[in-house]
Write a protein that holds these residues in place. Structure first.
Motif, PDB file in Angstrom:
ATOM      1  N   PHE A   1       0.836  -1.196   0.000  1.00  0.00           N
ATOM      2  CA  PHE A   1       0.000   0.000   0.000  1.00  0.00           C
ATOM      3  C   PHE A   1       0.874   1.251   0.000  1.00  0.00           C
ATOM      4  CE2 PHE A   1      -2.909  -3.000   2.358  1.00  0.00           C
ATOM      5  CZ  PHE A   1      -3.832  -3.112   1.328  1.00  0.00           C
ATOM      6  N   TYR A   2       0.421   2.276  -0.721  1.00  0.00           N
ATOM      7  CA  TYR A   2       1.089   3.575  -0.645  1.00  0.00           C
ATOM      8  C   TYR A   2       0.194   4.606   0.050  1.00  0.00           C
ATOM      9  CZ  TYR A   2      -1.831   5.094  -4.572  1.00  0.00           C
ATOM     10  OH  TYR A   2      -2.902   5.409  -5.381  1.00  0.00           O
ATOM     11  N   ARG A   3      -1.022   4.175   0.436  1.00  0.00           N
ATOM     12  CA  ARG A   3      -1.995   5.028   1.126  1.00  0.00           C
ATOM     13  C   ARG A   3      -3.029   4.120   1.764  1.00  0.00           C
ATOM     14  NH1 ARG A   3      -6.746   7.444  -2.285  1.00  0.00           N
ATOM     15  NH2 ARG A   3      -7.776   6.464  -0.497  1.00  0.00           N
ATOM     16  N   SER A   4      -3.989   4.701   2.491  1.00  0.00           N
ATOM     17  CA  SER A   4      -5.082   3.913   3.061  1.00  0.00           C
ATOM     18  C   SER A   4      -6.025   3.487   1.942  1.00  0.00           C
ATOM     19  CB  SER A   4      -5.844   4.729   4.108  1.00  0.00           C
ATOM     20  OG  SER A   4      -6.370   5.909   3.527  1.00  0.00           O
ATOM     21  N   ILE A   5      -6.839   2.463   2.198  1.00  0.00           N
ATOM     22  CA  ILE A   5      -7.718   1.956   1.151  1.00  0.00           C
ATOM     23  C   ILE A   5      -8.816   2.972   0.833  1.00  0.00           C
ATOM     24  CG2 ILE A   5      -7.245  -0.431   1.799  1.00  0.00           C
ATOM     25  CD1 ILE A   5      -9.984  -0.576   3.097  1.00  0.00           C
ATOM     26  N   ALA A   6      -9.460   2.807  -0.302  1.00  0.00           N
ATOM     27  CA  ALA A   6     -10.425   3.786  -0.796  1.00  0.00           C
ATOM     28  C   ALA A   6     -11.721   3.755   0.000  1.00  0.00           C
ATOM     29  CB  ALA A   6     -10.728   3.518  -2.265  1.00  0.00           C
ATOM     30  N   SER A   7     -12.253   4.932   0.256  1.00  0.00           N
ATOM     31  CA  SER A   7     -13.578   5.022   0.870  1.00  0.00           C
ATOM     32  C   SER A   7     -14.637   4.750  -0.204  1.00  0.00           C
ATOM     33  CB  SER A   7     -13.795   6.417   1.458  1.00  0.00           C
ATOM     34  OG  SER A   7     -13.845   7.376   0.412  1.00  0.00           O
ATOM     35  N   GLU A   8     -15.866   4.566   0.242  1.00  0.00           N
ATOM     36  CA  GLU A   8     -16.951   4.303  -0.706  1.00  0.00           C
ATOM     37  C   GLU A   8     -17.131   5.484  -1.658  1.00  0.00           C
ATOM     38  OE1 GLU A   8     -21.718   3.084  -0.710  1.00  0.00           O
ATOM     39  OE2 GLU A   8     -20.567   3.100   1.163  1.00  0.00           O
ATOM     40  N   ASP A   9     -16.992   6.709  -1.135  1.00  0.00           N
ATOM     41  CA  ASP A   9     -17.132   7.904  -1.982  1.00  0.00           C
ATOM     42  C   ASP A   9     -16.032   7.951  -3.027  1.00  0.00           C
ATOM     43  OD1 ASP A   9     -19.378   8.758  -0.667  1.00  0.00           O
ATOM     44  OD2 ASP A   9     -18.308  10.157   0.662  1.00  0.00           O
ATOM     45  N   GLU A  10     -14.809   7.609  -2.636  1.00  0.00           N
ATOM     46  CA  GLU A  10     -13.703   7.606  -3.595  1.00  0.00           C
ATOM     47  C   GLU A  10     -13.929   6.571  -4.693  1.00  0.00           C
ATOM     48  OE1 GLU A  10      -9.493   8.806  -1.785  1.00  0.00           O
ATOM     49  OE2 GLU A  10     -10.464   7.216  -0.630  1.00  0.00           O
ATOM     50  N   VAL A  11     -14.390   5.402  -4.293  1.00  0.00           N
ATOM     51  CA  VAL A  11     -14.654   4.349  -5.287  1.00  0.00           C
ATOM     52  C   VAL A  11     -15.711   4.822  -6.275  1.00  0.00           C
ATOM     53  CG1 VAL A  11     -15.600   2.040  -5.636  1.00  0.00           C
ATOM     54  CG2 VAL A  11     -13.984   2.448  -3.771  1.00  0.00           C
ATOM     55  N   ASN A  12     -16.788   5.434  -5.769  1.00  0.00           N
ATOM     56  CA  ASN A  12     -17.853   5.919  -6.655  1.00  0.00           C
ATOM     57  C   ASN A  12     -17.347   7.012  -7.585  1.00  0.00           C
ATOM     58  OD1 ASN A  12     -19.713   4.175  -5.504  1.00  0.00           O
ATOM     59  ND2 ASN A  12     -20.419   5.663  -3.996  1.00  0.00           N
ATOM     60  N   ASP A  13     -16.554   7.940  -7.034  1.00  0.00           N
ATOM     61  CA  ASP A  13     -16.018   9.027  -7.865  1.00  0.00           C
ATOM     62  C   ASP A  13     -15.085   8.499  -8.939  1.00  0.00           C
ATOM     63  OD1 ASP A  13     -17.433  10.835  -6.412  1.00  0.00           O
ATOM     64  OD2 ASP A  13     -15.742  11.600  -5.242  1.00  0.00           O
ATOM     65  N   GLU A  14     -14.241   7.514  -8.565  1.00  0.00           N
ATOM     66  CA  GLU A  14     -13.335   6.907  -9.541  1.00  0.00           C
ATOM     67  C   GLU A  14     -14.123   6.221 -10.649  1.00  0.00           C
ATOM     68  OE1 GLU A  14      -9.872   6.268  -9.895  1.00  0.00           O
ATOM     69  OE2 GLU A  14      -9.483   7.891  -8.490  1.00  0.00           O
TER      70      GLU A  14
ATOM     71  N   ALA B   1      -5.306   1.761  -3.564  1.00  0.00           N
ATOM     72  CA  ALA B   1      -4.197   1.900  -2.609  1.00  0.00           C
ATOM     73  C   ALA B   1      -3.051   0.935  -2.893  1.00  0.00           C
ATOM     74  CB  ALA B   1      -4.708   1.672  -1.183  1.00  0.00           C
ATOM     75  N   ILE B   2      -3.259  -0.001  -3.829  1.00  0.00           N
ATOM     76  CA  ILE B   2      -2.264  -1.059  -4.065  1.00  0.00           C
ATOM     77  C   ILE B   2      -1.303  -0.652  -5.169  1.00  0.00           C
ATOM     78  CG2 ILE B   2      -1.917  -3.473  -4.701  1.00  0.00           C
ATOM     79  CD1 ILE B   2      -4.757  -4.031  -3.669  1.00  0.00           C
ATOM     80  N   SER B   3      -0.025  -0.745  -4.870  1.00  0.00           N
ATOM     81  CA  SER B   3       1.008  -0.391  -5.838  1.00  0.00           C
ATOM     82  C   SER B   3       2.141  -1.407  -5.758  1.00  0.00           C
ATOM     83  CB  SER B   3       1.550   1.017  -5.543  1.00  0.00           C
ATOM     84  OG  SER B   3       2.555   1.376  -6.465  1.00  0.00           O
ATOM     85  N   GLY B   4       2.679  -1.766  -6.918  1.00  0.00           N
ATOM     86  CA  GLY B   4       3.781  -2.720  -6.946  1.00  0.00           C
ATOM     87  C   GLY B   4       4.883  -2.259  -7.883  1.00  0.00           C
ATOM     88  N   VAL B   5       6.094  -2.657  -7.582  1.00  0.00           N
ATOM     89  CA  VAL B   5       7.242  -2.306  -8.431  1.00  0.00           C
ATOM     90  C   VAL B   5       8.168  -3.513  -8.550  1.00  0.00           C
ATOM     91  CG1 VAL B   5       8.525  -1.332  -6.465  1.00  0.00           C
ATOM     92  CG2 VAL B   5       9.131  -0.663  -8.800  1.00  0.00           C
TER      93      VAL B   5
ATOM     94  N   TYR C   1      -6.999  -8.118   1.816  1.00  0.00           N
ATOM     95  CA  TYR C   1      -7.009  -7.160   2.928  1.00  0.00           C
ATOM     96  C   TYR C   1      -8.052  -6.069   2.664  1.00  0.00           C
ATOM     97  CZ  TYR C   1      -5.275  -3.202   5.751  1.00  0.00           C
ATOM     98  OH  TYR C   1      -5.165  -2.122   6.604  1.00  0.00           O
ATOM     99  N   THR C   2      -8.076  -5.562   1.437  1.00  0.00           N
ATOM    100  CA  THR C   2      -9.018  -4.494   1.079  1.00  0.00           C
ATOM    101  C   THR C   2     -10.461  -4.954   1.261  1.00  0.00           C
ATOM    102  OG1 THR C   2      -7.427  -3.650  -0.528  1.00  0.00           O
ATOM    103  CG2 THR C   2      -9.692  -2.884  -0.734  1.00  0.00           C
ATOM    104  N   ASN C   3     -10.749  -6.166   0.833  1.00  0.00           N
ATOM    105  CA  ASN C   3     -12.109  -6.707   0.989  1.00  0.00           C
ATOM    106  C   ASN C   3     -12.494  -6.841   2.458  1.00  0.00           C
ATOM    107  OD1 ASN C   3     -12.735  -6.977  -1.756  1.00  0.00           O
ATOM    108  ND2 ASN C   3     -11.648  -8.920  -1.903  1.00  0.00           N
ATOM    109  N   LYS C   4     -11.534  -7.242   3.286  1.00  0.00           N
ATOM    110  CA  LYS C   4     -11.826  -7.425   4.715  1.00  0.00           C
ATOM    111  C   LYS C   4     -12.093  -6.097   5.426  1.00  0.00           C
ATOM    112  CE  LYS C   4      -8.998 -11.616   5.046  1.00  0.00           C
ATOM    113  NZ  LYS C   4      -7.713 -12.181   5.521  1.00  0.00           N
TER     114      LYS C   4
ATOM    115  N   ILE D   1     -13.598   1.381   7.300  1.00  0.00           N
ATOM    116  CA  ILE D   1     -12.675   2.370   6.741  1.00  0.00           C
ATOM    117  C   ILE D   1     -12.036   3.263   7.815  1.00  0.00           C
ATOM    118  CG2 ILE D   1     -12.480   4.362   5.204  1.00  0.00           C
ATOM    119  CD1 ILE D   1     -12.697   1.767   3.707  1.00  0.00           C
ATOM    120  N   PRO D   2     -12.798   3.823   8.777  1.00  0.00           N
ATOM    121  CA  PRO D   2     -12.154   4.695   9.783  1.00  0.00           C
ATOM    122  C   PRO D   2     -11.065   3.972  10.573  1.00  0.00           C
ATOM    123  CG  PRO D   2     -14.532   4.996   9.810  1.00  0.00           C
ATOM    124  CD  PRO D   2     -14.270   3.813   8.936  1.00  0.00           C
ATOM    125  N   GLU D   3     -11.353   2.723  10.987  1.00  0.00           N
ATOM    126  CA  GLU D   3     -10.336   1.958  11.724  1.00  0.00           C
ATOM    127  C   GLU D   3      -9.102   1.714  10.860  1.00  0.00           C
ATOM    128  OE1 GLU D   3     -11.755  -1.604  13.818  1.00  0.00           O
ATOM    129  OE2 GLU D   3     -13.787  -0.895  13.380  1.00  0.00           O
TER     130      GLU D   3
END
Length: 483
Positions: free
Chosen positions: A261-274, A321-325, A369-372, A377-379
């Motif tokens: 992860f490079y950030r916290s997972i997406a909120s529901e609003d972020e997913v909808n906006d994306e 939030a998932i990034s790989g290199v 992890y994201t699904n779980k 989201i706040p936690e």
């Protein structure tokens, strides 16, 4: 009896290409931006020749620069990357690399020896190449008449160079009609597109100190960092935010893979906006693949990098939030899994197909992890806020030896690696979504061999903890039962 006409037939015919045909075919299948990137690759190769025997450092490209300028009058690229050494002059200007010139001294990605010439002819009919090294300075000139002549020789002239530092300057004039249009304005669409492409494909090198300018504008820095909770939690085998790591060496190819992860997972609003295209938070999500310090694939989210294959879900904004290199490194560029354009991955490469197994394995850890956590989201944000951002190379160096695990070979796999190991993080698991729900344990035992079979099926990883295998089985059937 042989007739007079038959007697006059030649014993050989000329099958050599005309120069004009060769040049036209050479430049047809590459776009202008990739041609310019080929010239930047040559700058980086020059740095590699300089630093190859120097001690490694976090900023090996520090103090090296390249400057690109273009207008309707012409194109120029200038660098301080050491110049073309005398031993390379006899092949640097040939159309293709001679068979007696073998890669093995520098970490290049060029294998055919056509990049500089192809870029010049893509843009125009005249050029001047000036090079300055510690002990030598010369100039090579290509004019329009050369393109129509039968001679393949180019004049080289020893000069007192006007370059302020050791390096190379390439200037192209007599631009082709289509190129003049693209170069016409400093703020043309080409400028913005080229800056974006350079910032992506040279992000790793810029992070290592290299400076690139386009028409006076400095290319911005894009970081490829991941989150982790530090050495202490990992050393104590505690649940922690950390990337999945894999490293190996096969023959002369060094491989390092990190996904997390490079950030916290997406909120529901972020997913909808994306999903609706309102915002773009996922620009740095996906897989970035680096070959000899050059990014050849940037933030890919397709099946090419394992998304939507086997048991890995297809990319979705939920996974922003998932990034790989992955970094492939070899002094023999022919061993690298890159296409001939040097801006893509050879999906049929044997070494890439093998590493892709670990790419999918890593993805599944973090999609799971994201699904779980998507209902907590706040936690989750609170947990991730305590993690630190770090360069994956720093994390590789910091991970304790005792937590690395050897990779178990599949019985059908006969590959030989001198080193191969991986680190699988223990990620935090959410508490019950409703604390009032009664929780019971489910416990049963099965033979180890059977657990390994199921682990291989679910995760393509024989070493998963039995409790994780059992939990994944339950989660999958629970999901089916709810449908």
């Amino acid at each position: 009896m042989v007739s007079d006409n038959e007697a006059k037939l030649p014993t050989q015919v000329n099958a050599s290409p005309t120069k004009n045909f060769f040049v036209e075919m050479l430049t047809r299948d590459i776009d202008l931006e990739d041609s310019i990137l080929d010239l930047l690759d040559n700058c980086v190769d020059g740095i590699q020749r300089i630093i190859k025997d120097s001690p490694s450092s976090d900023k090996p490209y520090q103090n090296f620069w390249a400057k690109i300028t273009f207008s309707s009058e012409g194109f120029k690229i200038e660098d301080n990357c050491g110049g073309i050494p005398p031993e390379a002059q006899h092949y640097a200007f040939r159309m293709g690399r001679p068979t007696d010139i073998i890669n093995g001294n520098t970490y290049t990605i060029g294998t055919y020896g056509i990049g500089m010439k192809r870029a010049i002819f893509k843009m125009g009919c005249s050029s001047e190449i000036i090079s300055k090294t510690e002990n030598d300075s010369f100039k090579v000139t290509i004019n329009p008449e050369w393109l129509t002549s039968d001679s393949w020789e180019l004049p080289i002239e020893r000069i007192q160079s006007s370059l302020s530092e050791n390096g190379t300057a390439i200037e192209v004039t007599h631009l082709r009609d289509g190129i003049i249009t693209q170069f016409a304005s400093p703020q043309s669409p080409l400028f913005n597109s080229l800056v974006g492409k350079i910032s992506h494909h040279y992000s790793y090198i810029i992070n290592k100190g290299f400076t690139i300018y386009v028409n006076g504008a400095k290319i911005p820095l894009i970081s490829l960092n991941l989150l982790w909770d530090g050495v202490e939690k990992i050393s104590n085998q505690n649940a922690a935010i950390a990337p999945y790591l894999y490293e190996a060496q096969k023959d002369e190819v060094q491989i390092k893979l990190a996904v997390g992860f490079y950030r916290s997972i997406a909120s529901e609003d972020e997913v909808n906006d994306e999903t609706e295209g309102i915002r773009r938070s996922s620009d740095t999500a996906g897989w970035t693949i680096i070959c000899n310090d050059r990014v050849v694939l940037y933030c890919d989210k397709t099946r090419l990098t394992g998304w939507g294959e086997a048991t890995v879900p297809s990319y979705h904004p939920q996974f922003i939030a998932i990034s790989g290199v992955i970094h492939f490194r070899s002094k023999d560029a022919r061993s690298l899994p890159i296409t001939t354009t040097k801006r893509g991955i050879d999906a049929s490469s044997d070494i890439y197909l093998y590493v892709k197994n670990f790419m999918r394995e890593g993805l599944k850890i973090f999609t799971s992890y994201t699904n779980k956590w998507k209902r907590n989201i706040p936690e989750e944000k609170e947990i991730v806020s305590k993690a630190k951002i770090a360069d994956p190379n720093v994390i590789f160096e910091a991970i304790p030896e005792e937590v690395w695990k050897p990779v178990k070979k599949r019985t059908s796999d006969n590959r030989s690696f001198s080193t191969e190991r991986k680190f699988t993080p223990i990620l935090p698991v959410p508490e019950a979504q409703n604390s009032g729900n009664k929780r019971n344990n489910i416990s049963f035992s099965r033979p180890s061999k059977e657990i390994e079979i199921v682990a291989e099926y679910l995760f393509e990883d024989l070493e998963r903890d039995p409790s994780e295998v059992g939990n994944e089985c339950f989660e999958r059937f629970l999901k089916e039962a709810k449908q």
